[in-house]
Design an enzyme around this catalytic site. Structure first.
Site, PDB file in Angstrom:
ATOM      1  N   LYS A  45       5.515  23.020 -13.495  1.00 33.02           N
ATOM      2  CA  LYS A  45       4.693  21.831 -13.227  1.00 33.02           C
ATOM      3  C   LYS A  45       4.338  21.768 -11.741  1.00 33.02           C
ATOM      4  CE  LYS A  45       3.356  17.310 -13.974  1.00 33.02           C
ATOM      5  NZ  LYS A  45       3.433  16.081 -14.708  1.00 33.02           N
ATOM      6  N   HIS A 105      -3.596  13.783 -28.267  1.00 35.49           N
ATOM      7  CA  HIS A 105      -4.018  12.410 -27.988  1.00 35.49           C
ATOM      8  C   HIS A 105      -4.852  11.848 -29.136  1.00 35.49           C
ATOM      9  CE1 HIS A 105      -3.376  12.941 -23.400  1.00 35.49           C
ATOM     10  NE2 HIS A 105      -2.320  12.418 -23.987  1.00 35.49           N
ATOM     11  N   ARG A 155       0.827  -1.231   0.000  1.00 34.24           N
ATOM     12  CA  ARG A 155       0.000   0.000   0.000  1.00 34.24           C
ATOM     13  C   ARG A 155       0.855   1.272   0.000  1.00 34.24           C
ATOM     14  NH1 ARG A 155      -2.543  -3.414   3.403  1.00 34.24           N
ATOM     15  NH2 ARG A 155      -4.371  -4.350   2.449  1.00 34.24           N
ATOM     16  N   LYS A 185       1.822  11.374 -10.790  1.00 29.59           N
ATOM     17  CA  LYS A 185       0.935  10.474 -11.546  1.00 29.59           C
ATOM     18  C   LYS A 185       1.718   9.228 -11.926  1.00 29.59           C
ATOM     19  CE  LYS A 185      -2.093  13.559 -14.084  1.00 29.59           C
ATOM     20  NZ  LYS A 185      -2.603  13.742 -15.448  1.00 29.59           N
ATOM     21  N   GLU A 225      -5.881  16.918  -9.974  1.00 28.98           N
ATOM     22  CA  GLU A 225      -6.433  17.308 -11.271  1.00 28.98           C
ATOM     23  C   GLU A 225      -7.941  17.507 -11.273  1.00 28.98           C
ATOM     24  OE1 GLU A 225      -4.660  15.116 -14.408  1.00 28.98           O
ATOM     25  OE2 GLU A 225      -5.842  16.124 -15.927  1.00 28.98           O
ATOM     26  N   HIS A 258      -2.808  18.753 -25.583  1.00 35.11           N
ATOM     27  CA  HIS A 258      -2.897  17.300 -25.429  1.00 35.11           C
ATOM     28  C   HIS A 258      -4.202  16.701 -25.949  1.00 35.11           C
ATOM     29  CE1 HIS A 258       0.756  17.851 -23.261  1.00 35.11           C
ATOM     30  NE2 HIS A 258       0.852  16.570 -22.954  1.00 35.11           N
ATOM     31  N   GLU A 260       7.071  19.664 -24.607  1.00 37.81           N
ATOM     32  CA  GLU A 260       6.479  19.870 -23.266  1.00 37.81           C
ATOM     33  C   GLU A 260       7.114  21.098 -22.606  1.00 37.81           C
ATOM     34  OE1 GLU A 260       3.975  18.125 -22.228  1.00 37.81           O
ATOM     35  OE2 GLU A 260       4.055  16.218 -23.300  1.00 37.81           O
ATOM     36  N   HIS A 289       4.701  10.850 -28.897  1.00 34.03           N
ATOM     37  CA  HIS A 289       3.840  11.698 -28.063  1.00 34.03           C
ATOM     38  C   HIS A 289       4.182  13.199 -28.177  1.00 34.03           C
ATOM     39  CE1 HIS A 289       1.402  12.899 -24.661  1.00 34.03           C
ATOM     40  NE2 HIS A 289       2.471  13.444 -24.099  1.00 34.03           N
ATOM     41  N   ASN A 318      -2.701  20.214 -19.814  1.00 34.98           N
ATOM     42  CA  ASN A 318      -3.116  19.452 -21.005  1.00 34.98           C
ATOM     43  C   ASN A 318      -3.166  20.314 -22.263  1.00 34.98           C
ATOM     44  OD1 ASN A 318      -3.430  17.002 -19.678  1.00 34.98           O
ATOM     45  ND2 ASN A 318      -5.397  17.677 -18.865  1.00 34.98           N
ATOM     46  N   ARG A 333      -4.894  22.077 -12.722  1.00 28.43           N
ATOM     47  CA  ARG A 333      -3.864  21.208 -13.284  1.00 28.43           C
ATOM     48  C   ARG A 333      -4.198  20.848 -14.739  1.00 28.43           C
ATOM     49  NH1 ARG A 333      -0.923  16.051 -10.252  1.00 28.43           N
ATOM     50  NH2 ARG A 333       0.354  15.449 -12.016  1.00 28.43           N
TER      51      ARG A 333
HETATM   52  N1  LIG Z   1       3.177  10.445 -15.120  1.00 22.51           N
HETATM   53  C1  LIG Z   1       3.058  11.523 -15.833  1.00 22.51           C
HETATM   54  O1  LIG Z   1       2.716  12.599 -15.327  1.00 22.51           O
HETATM   55  C2  LIG Z   1       3.360  11.466 -17.293  1.00 22.51           C
HETATM   56  C3  LIG Z   1       3.440  12.647 -18.031  1.00 22.51           C
HETATM   57  C4  LIG Z   1       3.795  12.565 -19.376  1.00 22.51           C
HETATM   58  C5  LIG Z   1       4.035  11.327 -19.954  1.00 22.51           C
HETATM   59  N2  LIG Z   1       3.936  10.200 -19.219  1.00 22.51           N
HETATM   60  C6  LIG Z   1       4.198   8.880 -19.789  1.00 22.51           C
HETATM   61  O2  LIG Z   1       5.575   8.844 -20.151  1.00 22.51           O
HETATM   62  C7  LIG Z   1       5.743   7.876 -21.174  1.00 22.51           C
HETATM   63  C8  LIG Z   1       6.688   8.416 -22.223  1.00 22.51           C
HETATM   64  O3  LIG Z   1       7.911   8.722 -21.630  1.00 22.51           O
HETATM   65  P1  LIG Z   1       9.236   8.923 -22.496  1.00 22.51           P
HETATM   66  O4  LIG Z   1       8.949   9.818 -23.619  1.00 22.51           O
HETATM   67  O5  LIG Z   1      10.314   9.274 -21.549  1.00 22.51           O
HETATM   68  O6  LIG Z   1       9.438   7.484 -23.158  1.00 22.51           O
HETATM   69  P2  LIG Z   1      10.289   6.190 -22.762  1.00 22.51           P
HETATM   70  O7  LIG Z   1      10.344   6.002 -21.317  1.00 22.51           O
HETATM   71  O8  LIG Z   1       9.717   5.085 -23.577  1.00 22.51           O
HETATM   72  O9  LIG Z   1      11.728   6.567 -23.309  1.00 22.51           O
HETATM   73  C9  LIG Z   1      11.921   6.749 -24.687  1.00 22.51           C
HETATM   74  C10 LIG Z   1      13.055   5.868 -25.219  1.00 22.51           C
HETATM   75  O10 LIG Z   1      14.297   6.402 -24.817  1.00 22.51           O
HETATM   76  C11 LIG Z   1      15.086   5.411 -24.147  1.00 22.51           C
HETATM   77  N3  LIG Z   1      15.877   6.150 -23.181  1.00 22.51           N
HETATM   78  C12 LIG Z   1      15.470   6.709 -22.029  1.00 22.51           C
HETATM   79  N4  LIG Z   1      16.455   7.422 -21.496  1.00 22.51           N
HETATM   80  C13 LIG Z   1      17.516   7.328 -22.323  1.00 22.51           C
HETATM   81  C14 LIG Z   1      18.832   7.874 -22.313  1.00 22.51           C
HETATM   82  N5  LIG Z   1      19.232   8.719 -21.365  1.00 22.51           N
HETATM   83  N6  LIG Z   1      19.666   7.544 -23.314  1.00 22.51           N
HETATM   84  C15 LIG Z   1      19.246   6.723 -24.309  1.00 22.51           C
HETATM   85  N7  LIG Z   1      18.015   6.200 -24.395  1.00 22.51           N
HETATM   86  C16 LIG Z   1      17.157   6.506 -23.398  1.00 22.51           C
HETATM   87  C17 LIG Z   1      14.075   4.448 -23.590  1.00 22.51           C
HETATM   88  O11 LIG Z   1      14.643   3.182 -23.373  1.00 22.51           O
HETATM   89  C18 LIG Z   1      13.026   4.438 -24.682  1.00 22.51           C
HETATM   90  O12 LIG Z   1      13.429   3.581 -25.720  1.00 22.51           O
HETATM   91  C19 LIG Z   1       4.369   7.542 -21.700  1.00 22.51           C
HETATM   92  O13 LIG Z   1       3.998   6.265 -21.254  1.00 22.51           O
HETATM   93  C20 LIG Z   1       3.472   8.599 -21.058  1.00 22.51           C
HETATM   94  O14 LIG Z   1       2.162   8.119 -20.813  1.00 22.51           O
HETATM   95  C21 LIG Z   1       3.602  10.250 -17.890  1.00 22.51           C
END
Ligand SMILES: NC(=O)c1ccc[n+]([C@@H]2O[C@H](COP(=O)([O-])OP(=O)(O)OC[C@H]3O[C@@H](n4cnc5c(N)ncnc54)[C@H](O)[C@@H]3O)[C@@H](O)[C@H]2O)c1
Length: 567
Positions: A422, A447, A317, A339, A432, A443, A381, A462, A440, A436
């Site tokens: 942020k 999306h 938990r 999140k 949210e 977005h 972003e 994305h 978006n 917050r």
């Molecule tokens: N929680 C939140 O508030 C929030 C906000 C925005 C997005 N997200 C989520 O984040 C995800 C996308 O994140 P992302 O864009 O970081 O994608 P990701 O985590 O898939 O990373 C992108 C690629 O880069 C590689 N990588 C990461 N760091 C690296 C580095 N330093 N050097 C070389 N390669 C590297 C990863 O292995 C992957 O192949 C989505 O699932 C989205 O829903 C969450």
């Protein structure tokens, strides 16, 4: 620096140390003339990479192209530039195509400072017309070819440390400008290297935490985590791309701080945010005996942050979480705010929890291994924060984006400003319910684009969808008479300058009717009782939540956007 005051060239040469100055840019940009003068002022030798290649091959460049082809020439060019850069500090003029090669660019970044000489297109055409021996221009329409090459190469040249835009002024003026910019950059780098790292506080009462941003943090993670959780057991969750790059260093740093550590490596990519990986990682954490006061460390991009965060939120938990984000998107967005979650077959992020981290360590050096496309996508972003509520930050980005991309002090500054924005939104509205939602911006449109392309990241990732979404949100605001056309154009211009897409037509093979698009927007989880909430803008830095936007006006806008034919 005061304009007109002469630059102390000896200080510039001393600050360069063993680094070279590398001039990049199109054929005809004046690299040789400017390079010779710059070298004389800095007391460095001048070397023309093309001349070195010709001397080595005992053939002229047109002859090398003719006999062996372009690929052969490029390979030779890469080797010659690597040899020259490793030899001694110098002013080096690189061939027009040399900077397109990633290995050469990385080499230049390691051994030198790059300057893009960017003359006016017409000047370039006039200069090139005079010289007819350029092999790449031996085409029926050389002007057209030059314009095409310029359009293809400019986004890459723009990654240079410094850009000098010159009209057809005397070379002396260009040299003077280059020296000034070089002096400014070297001074800023020296200041940043000695500057303390940036810390943004997330003031969330008992769950308050720090976001520490700066270079080299992975190697100091142990000490930082030990301050938050002395004696805790740590389990690092990472992916198979990031693990080989940074896991050993992180584990070593935790060990040196006296923290016990285990690790779990997941496959890279969005598919990892699944029930199956959630179960596998949770079981591994239980096996590693991670308990309430222990720490789960997410080392990776948003995928790992969301998955490991959700495991930490649900294990017993709730166990403590430290985010070590390694993508730009994760450093400016997903690692902050709490999140966490995974995807259902019915949609993205549908299963999750709010779980704030205890600490965020954003090592800005890790972004150097990220692909250009991922970095650029994360930058959408960053722009978003300026557009939501901070016009001065947007203007800072317009002026400094090259340094943000190249990794200078502006990079950490932009990340810190994004995290602060942020945090402000999260503190105002943690779960949210209202404010917050401004995060978006771009977005809802974005999306829909991702869903209509079935999350095919070969077509759109994305951040690229967000970039188009931002441009659409501003154009829609303009169409509704809310926002000045000038602001919408400025947003589009900045997105375009960094190489981000701005039109639906920029998505390869995109086909959808306005109604399909509207339906896809309705699938978004931000829809309440069938009504789409739009984030619109009264101008740059003046976004607001717009309720009750007429469906007919959305359809009319989408109709116009989908009709738009790029020329
Ligand atoms: N929680 C939140 O508030 C929030 C906000 C925005 C997005 N997200 C989520 O984040 C995800 C996308 O994140 P992302 O864009 O970081 O994608 P990701 O985590 O898939 O990373 C992108 C690629 O880069 C590689 N990588 C990461 N760091 C690296 C580095 N330093 N050097 C070389 N390669 C590297 C990863 O292995 C992957 O192949 C989505 O699932 C989205 O829903 C969450």
């Amino acid at each position: 620096m005061v304009q007109g005051q002469p630059v102390d060239t000896r200080r510039v040469a001393a600050a360069l140390g063993d680094r070279s100055v590398v001039l990049v840019g199109m054929m005809g940009a004046g690299k040789t003339s400017v390079g010779k003068r710059l070298a004389a002022k800095l007391g460095l030798p001048f070397v023309d990479a093309d001349a070195e290649i010709e001397a080595g091959a005992q053939l002229s460049i047109p002859e090398i192209f003719e006999r062996f082809g372009e690929a052969y020439f490029r390979e030779g060019e890469r080797k010659v530039i690597a040899r020259l850069l490793a030899s001694r500090p110098q002013v080096l003029a690189a061939g027009g195509g040399a900077f397109m090669n990633k290995t050469t660019r990385d080499n230049i970044a390691r051994h030198g400072v790059s300057i893009w000489l960017k003359p006016d297109v017409e000047v370039l055409l006039a200069r090139v017309r005079k010289k007819s021996n350029r092999p790449l221009l031996k085409t029926p329409d050389p002007e057209q070819t030059l314009r095409r090459l310029l359009a293809e190469r400019s986004p890459i040249y723009a990654l240079a440390d410094i850009t000098i835009e010159s009209k057809d002024g005397p070379h002396e003026a260009v040299v003077d400008m280059a020296l000034r910019r070089l002096a400014e950059m070297l001074r800023a780098t020296a200041e940043s290297e000695s500057a303390p790292r940036r810390i943004v506080k997330a003031p969330l009462g008992a769950r308050a935490y720090s976001i520490i941003i700066g270079p080299g943090l992975i190697d100091e993670a142990g000490d930082e985590i030990a301050k938050v959780a002395p004696g805790a057991k740590c389990a690092v969750v990472t992916d198979a791309h990031v693990g080989p790059l940074y896991l050993d260093r992180l584990v070593a740093s935790l060990g040196e701080a006296g923290l016990a550590v285990s690790s779990i490596v997941c496959p890279p990519g969005e598919a990892t945010k699944s029930y199956a990986e959630f179960a596998r990682v949770s079981d591994a954490l239980i096996e590693a005996r991670i308990e309430r006061r222990d720490i789960v460390i997410a080392l990776g991009g948003g995928v790992i942050g969301d998955l490991a965060g959700f495991c930490a939120a649900s294990l017993r938990r709730g166990v403590r979480l430290v985010q070590v984000p390694t993508t730009l998107l994760a450093q400016v967005d997903s690692s902050v705010g709490g999140k966490t979650g995974i995807n259902s077959t019915r949609g993205k992020n549908l299963v999750g929890a709010f779980h704030q981290p205890s600490l965020v360590l954003a090592d800005t050096d890790t972004l150097d291994t990220l692909s250009e496309r991922e970095f650029r996508a994360g930058y959408a972003e960053v722009i978003k924060y300026g557009l939501i509520g901070d016009k001065a930050f947007f203007e800072f980005l317009e002026a400094n984006w090259r340094e943000v991309f190249a990794g200078g002090p502006a990079r950490a500054e932009a990340i810190a400003a994004s995290c602060a924005a942020k945090v402000r939104a999260v503190v105002a509205d943690e779960t949210e319910q209202g404010e917050r939602a401004l995060l978006n911006l771009g977005h809802t449109f974005g999306h829909a684009l991702e869903s209509l392309t079935r999350y095919d990241t070969k077509r759109i990732v994305h951040g690229e969808a967000v970039a188009i979404g931002l441009a659409l949100a501003f154009r829609f605001s303009r169409k509704l008479g809310l926002c000045p056309g000038q602001d919408a154009m400025r947003v589009e211009a900045h997105l375009g300058a960094v190489g981000l897409p701005t039109r639906i037509q920029d998505v390869p093979r995109f086909e959808a009717s306005p109604q399909d698009f509207l339906d896809a927007m309705r699938q978004d989880k931000k829809v309440q009782q069938g009504r789409i909430t739009f984030i619109l803008a009264r101008g740059i830095g003046e976004s607001f939540v717009a309720l009750g936007v007429e469906e007919a006006s959305v359809l009319a806008f989408l109709d116009q956007e989908l009709e738009f034919a790029p020329n």
